[in-house]
Scaffold this active site. Structure first.
Site, PDB file in Angstrom:
ATOM      1  N   GLY A   5       0.826  -1.198   0.000  1.00  0.00           N
ATOM      2  CA  GLY A   5       0.000   0.000   0.000  1.00  0.00           C
ATOM      3  C   GLY A   5       0.855   1.241   0.000  1.00  0.00           C
ATOM      4  O   GLY A   5       2.043   1.203  -0.327  1.00  0.00           O
ATOM      5  N   GLY A   6       0.246   2.360   0.377  1.00  0.00           N
ATOM      6  CA  GLY A   6       0.961   3.625   0.312  1.00  0.00           C
ATOM      7  C   GLY A   6       2.099   3.736   1.304  1.00  0.00           C
ATOM      8  O   GLY A   6       3.101   4.388   1.027  1.00  0.00           O
ATOM      9  N   MET A   7       1.933   3.109   2.502  1.00  0.00           N
ATOM     10  CA  MET A   7       2.958   3.259   3.528  1.00  0.00           C
ATOM     11  C   MET A   7       3.787   2.001   3.755  1.00  0.00           C
ATOM     12  O   MET A   7       4.887   2.093   4.296  1.00  0.00           O
ATOM     13  CB  MET A   7       2.316   3.662   4.857  1.00  0.00           C
ATOM     14  N   VAL A  41       3.261  -5.768   2.959  1.00  0.00           N
ATOM     15  CA  VAL A  41       2.814  -6.764   3.934  1.00  0.00           C
ATOM     16  C   VAL A  41       3.291  -8.145   3.513  1.00  0.00           C
ATOM     17  O   VAL A  41       3.157  -8.535   2.346  1.00  0.00           O
ATOM     18  CB  VAL A  41       1.270  -6.765   4.060  1.00  0.00           C
ATOM     19  N   LYS A  49       4.067  -6.002   8.575  1.00  0.00           N
ATOM     20  CA  LYS A  49       4.016  -4.805   7.750  1.00  0.00           C
ATOM     21  C   LYS A  49       5.355  -4.081   7.858  1.00  0.00           C
ATOM     22  O   LYS A  49       5.810  -3.766   8.961  1.00  0.00           O
ATOM     23  CB  LYS A  49       2.874  -3.881   8.169  1.00  0.00           C
ATOM     24  N   ASP A  54      -6.841   7.277   9.961  1.00  0.00           N
ATOM     25  CA  ASP A  54      -6.841   6.759   8.589  1.00  0.00           C
ATOM     26  C   ASP A  54      -7.911   5.679   8.421  1.00  0.00           C
ATOM     27  O   ASP A  54      -7.652   4.608   7.888  1.00  0.00           O
ATOM     28  CB  ASP A  54      -5.463   6.214   8.229  1.00  0.00           C
TER      29      ASP A  54
END
Length: 852
Positions: free
Chosen positions: A25-27, A30, A45, A138
């Site tokens: 994902g964006g950050m 996984v 993560k 978020d």
């Protein structure tokens, strides 16, 4: 696994055994892993390197521990966190299930009772966390996991931990804390005081999407979405779904108020309102309107300046207020798979070519894409940013103004030939395996090099700043030598070799950027000394076996998976069952077309980049038999004849006639129509007439093999894609726009032209009885049931088995089964999206240091 994953696995080997990547994902990325001490599956993560680079590991670990004590049945717990080999990571239980986002992608909307139950349970988790001093920051569909229907909120407090660890340095990462569609207005304007009411707004946005099928505010860019969040009131959910109870609509209206103090005081209060049939908003409709008239313009005026600062801080807007070395990464929804891409020299515009809707030019500081009429899949923007160079499907090498105007044909080439701008007033292009040039303002073709089987065919890639040297590839047997060509001496000098290279660009900071099939790599390059570094660094990685195309302008990099997708062929039915077809050799399949009796279908197959032909598959289990043997790239499978004896198609090479041949493979291909630019065709039931649509927006009727005498049957108003119904009464038009839409009208032109699609529409098919129309809307396959009494009316339904952008399909005559290309993509780089990285050269600093 990749090299970074291998390093991580080695660093954690005493505690965890990493098994495979689950997603990105964006950050973070996984990974699925085994917890060796406790003998259990976990999800690890790992923060993205560009984010971890600006975070202090000790501070991050301290901050994330504040959320580890949270214990609630609807909060996914935190098992472990730390730093290993330079990676920042945290560990959660691995739970089978799907996120709300995945279910929305599949079903579009939730049942009302299910949506309210999920929201109430998530609200309970938020209320618990808020009472313990933790705000999520978020909340979005991607962060709510459904396990046996029970929601589990993920990444609780991670955004806060990252923000606290980074301090004021978040702009260096180019990543945002919060997702645009679900941001509260105070997050969107970078308010430092984020309270629990921000989470309530985000949860209400998720509930709104579960009920309506779309978030409260949408737009073509992050900027446009945030502006709407700040300035526009969300459309009442009951206008999109009338069955939503009044109290739920009222609770949503209150939870989505712009001012935090006007929202619910707590998440539990929001949950109670959702369950209270007597709940109404405090403001009467009249008072609400007066309030809006009095405050919105003033709020908007004040918010614009805050918005610009927020976008800069989030990495979405490149402006002087952003630190020079800030990295911003975001995506543009292209609506469908793309065939080409480029970036303007100043890095402010991205040019991309969707598969069927014409070229688009997107300003990165704007909120929409502009339609560009050129039809080349591989157009290049001129060094001054004013012109386009491209090769049309007809083989015309053309130049035309970027903003529209008369085009100029320079010469005829192979439709698949590469062409680039020189810096010396010439255009360079591939010619019969060699290389040639022609003055950009027209003139005589000058052949620089001829085809040489020992070194391979020459493909021009880019021009160096000296104006007399080109970057080229010498391609032979699947291996490309990236080389320099001295134009004056007409000699080539090899630099290094790579596999499956289709794109090479020179970056002014001193790098060669190139793709190796599905990866984009960079090497240092000294144009003065004419040598390249030994080491490369990966900038991006796309779907397996696919070409990752890219463009560079200034310090902006844009990339996207090019063409169709890898995978197989499946047959799906209305119940959602999907069966993979057996006896299919490896290859890329595209554009299946079912025979009139439903016993066969013809499909385009590329067997590994060596060309493409048409193949026929016998239902239900094969075999797959080759129909054409030209190894030419078949441009489009058009149709079958009504008796199933022949297949009608076109090729990309000249002449661009409409061809047909016997479907059993016997005999030779023949010319059906000597016409250029045919996009779609249908053979009349008696086989005596051909209905075809062309680039000028007309649907015409013609006799096979007749040189003239065509009759205009219908005019679309500009669309080159028209689909006549089998009974000949209606015609569906795919109108080009942003996004494209589907309209239906009587083929006689009588009655209104009715828009059938809602969000977008591509790839139209008719049912055999002409009562239903099918089309693709993003990752959804829509079925429109038509009522043809007077004006056409349509009832839409989403079919449950289509969930992959870019998959092509056709409908069997029974209207119960569908054959589809099943596109596989295990990468975070998605088909139908263009990824943009501003100031991408920041990632190359380790490479530059290594070259010194």
């Amino acid at each position: 696994m990749s090299a970074p994953a291998d390093r991580l696995a080695a660093a954690l080997a005493d505690r965890y055994r990493i098994e495979r990547e689950l997603g990105a994902g964006g950050m973070a990325t996984v990974y699925l892993a085994a917890d060796l001490k406790h003998d259990r599956k976990v999800a690890i993560k790992v923060l993205k390197p560009e984010l971890a680079a600006v975070l202090g590991a000790e501070r991050f670990v301290v901050e994330i521990k504040t959320t580890a004590a949270l214990s609630h049945p609807h909060i996914l717990p935190l098992f472990d966190s730390g730093e290993a080999a330079g990676f920042l990571f945290y560990v959660m239980p691995y739970i089978e299930g799907e996120t709300i986002r995945e279910k929305l992608n599949r079903e579009t909307q939730f049942g009302i009772e299910e949506a309210l139950r999920i929201t109430t349970e998530v609200a309970d988790a938020l209320d618990y966390a808020h009472r313990h001093g933790v705000i999520h920051r978020d909340i979005k569909p991607e962060n709510i996991l459904l396990h046996d229907g029970r929601p589990m909120v993920m990444d609780f407090g991670i955004a806060l931990a990252v923000s606290a660890a980074a301090g004021g340095r978040m702009t260096e990462t180019g990543l945002s804390l919060g997702t645009p569609h679900y941001m509260s207005p105070e997050q969107a304007t970078a308010d430092k005081q984020i309270t629990a009411r921000s989470d309530i707004y985000s949860l209400a946005s998720v509930l709104y999407e579960m009920l309506a099928g779309e978030p409260p505010h949408s737009g073509g860019s992050a900027q446009a979405i945030i502006m709407k969040i700040i300035a526009e009131k969300a459309q009442p959910v009951t206008e999109l779904r009338r069955s939503v109870p009044p109290n739920v609509a009222a609770a949503l209206e209150k939870a989505l108020e712009k001012v935090p103090a006007d929202r619910f005081e707590s998440a539990s209060e929001f949950a109670r309102a959702l369950g209270d049939q007597h709940f109404v908003t405090a403001l009467t409709p009249g008072a609400s309107r007066a309030h809006g008239r009095r405050t919105v313009p003033t709020a908007l005026f004040a918010a614009v300046a805050l918005l610009l600062a927020a976008l800069a801080a989030a990495g979405w807007l490149r402006s002087p207020s952003v630190p020079e070395r800030a990295v911003a990464r975001f995506t543009i929804d292209a609506g469908e798979m793309t065939r080409g891409i480029d970036v303007s020299p100043d890095g402010r515009n991205v040019l991309y070519v969707p598969s069927s809707t014409g070229m688009r030019l997107r300003k990165l500081d704007g909120d929409s894409a502009e339609f560009v009429p050129m039809r080349s899949p591989n157009a290049r923007i001129s060094p001054d940013g004013q012109w386009l160079l491209g090769v049309l499907p007809s083989g015309d090498l053309v130049i035309e103004p970027l903003r529209g105007g008369a085009s100029r044909v320079l010469t005829q080439v192979n439709p698949n030939a590469a062409a680039i701008w020189g810096l010396d007033g010439f255009v360079y292009f591939a010619l019969d395996g060699g290389l040639a040039r022609i003055p950009a303002d027209g003139g005589t073709v000058d052949t620089l090099a001829v085809s040489d089987t020992s070194r391979g065919r020459i493909v021009p890639m880019d021009a160096l700043p000296d104006g007399r040297t080109l970057v080229v590839t010498l391609a032979r047997a699947g291996v490309a030598s990236i080389s320099l060509m001295d134009v004056a001496r007409r000699t080539t000098t090899p630099l290094f070799t790579a596999q499956r290279v289709q794109y090479v660009r020179y970056a002014p900071a001193g790098y060669l950027i190139y793709n190796d099939l599905n990866r984009i790599l960079a090497r240092t390059f000294d144009p003065r000394r004419r040598n390249a570094g030994e080491e490369s660094i990966t900038l991006a990685e796309g779907p397996p076996t696919r070409v990752l195309g890219f463009g560079i302008g200034g310090t902006t990099l844009a990339f996207t998976p090019i063409g169709g997708g890898p995978g197989t062929l499946v047959v799906a039915d209305r119940s959602g069952g999907v069966r993979q077809l057996p006896n299919l050799p490896p290859g890329e399949y595209n554009v299946p077309r079912v025979s009139p009796d439903g016993r066969r279908f013809v499909v385009y197959r590329d067997d590994g980049g060596r060309g493409a032909d048409l193949w026929v598959y016998e239902m239900p289990s094969g075999p797959l038999t080759q129909l054409t043997h030209t190894r030419d790239v078949v441009n489009r499978v058009l149709t079958w004849t009504p008796d199933g004896s022949r297949v009608v198609y076109t090729r990309s090479t000249r002449p661009r006639d409409v061809l047909w041949r016997r479907s059993d493979g016997t005999g030779e291909e023949e010319v059906l129509l000597e016409r250029d630019g045919v996009t779609l065709a249908r053979i009349a039931p008696d086989g005596r007439r051909v209905l075809y649509s062309s680039a000028d927006g007309a649907l015409r009727s013609a006799s096979p093999n007749a040189p003239n005498g065509d009759q205009v049957v219908y005019r679309s108003g500009g669309s080159p894609y028209m689909y006549p119904s089998p009974d000949g009464r209606l015609v569906a038009s795919q109108m080009l726009g942003t996004p494209p839409q589907i309209f239906v009208q009587s083929i006689t032109g009588s009655g209104r032209r009715v828009q059938v699609s809602v969000r977008s529409g591509l790839d139209v098919k008719w049912s055999s009885n002409s009562r239903k129309l099918y089309f693709v809307d993003g990752t959804a396959l829509m079925e429109a049931t038509l009522d043809v009494g007077g004006d056409v009316r349509a009832t839409l339904r989403r079919l449950p088995f289509y969930d992959r952008a870019g998959a092509t399909y056709d409908v069997f005559p029974d209207d119960e089964r569908f054959v589809m290309t099943r596109v596989t993509n295990e990468s975070a780089v998605r088909f139908g999206e263009v990824t943009v990285i501003a100031n991408f050269d920041v990632f190359l600093s380790p490479l530059a240091r290594g070259a010194k």
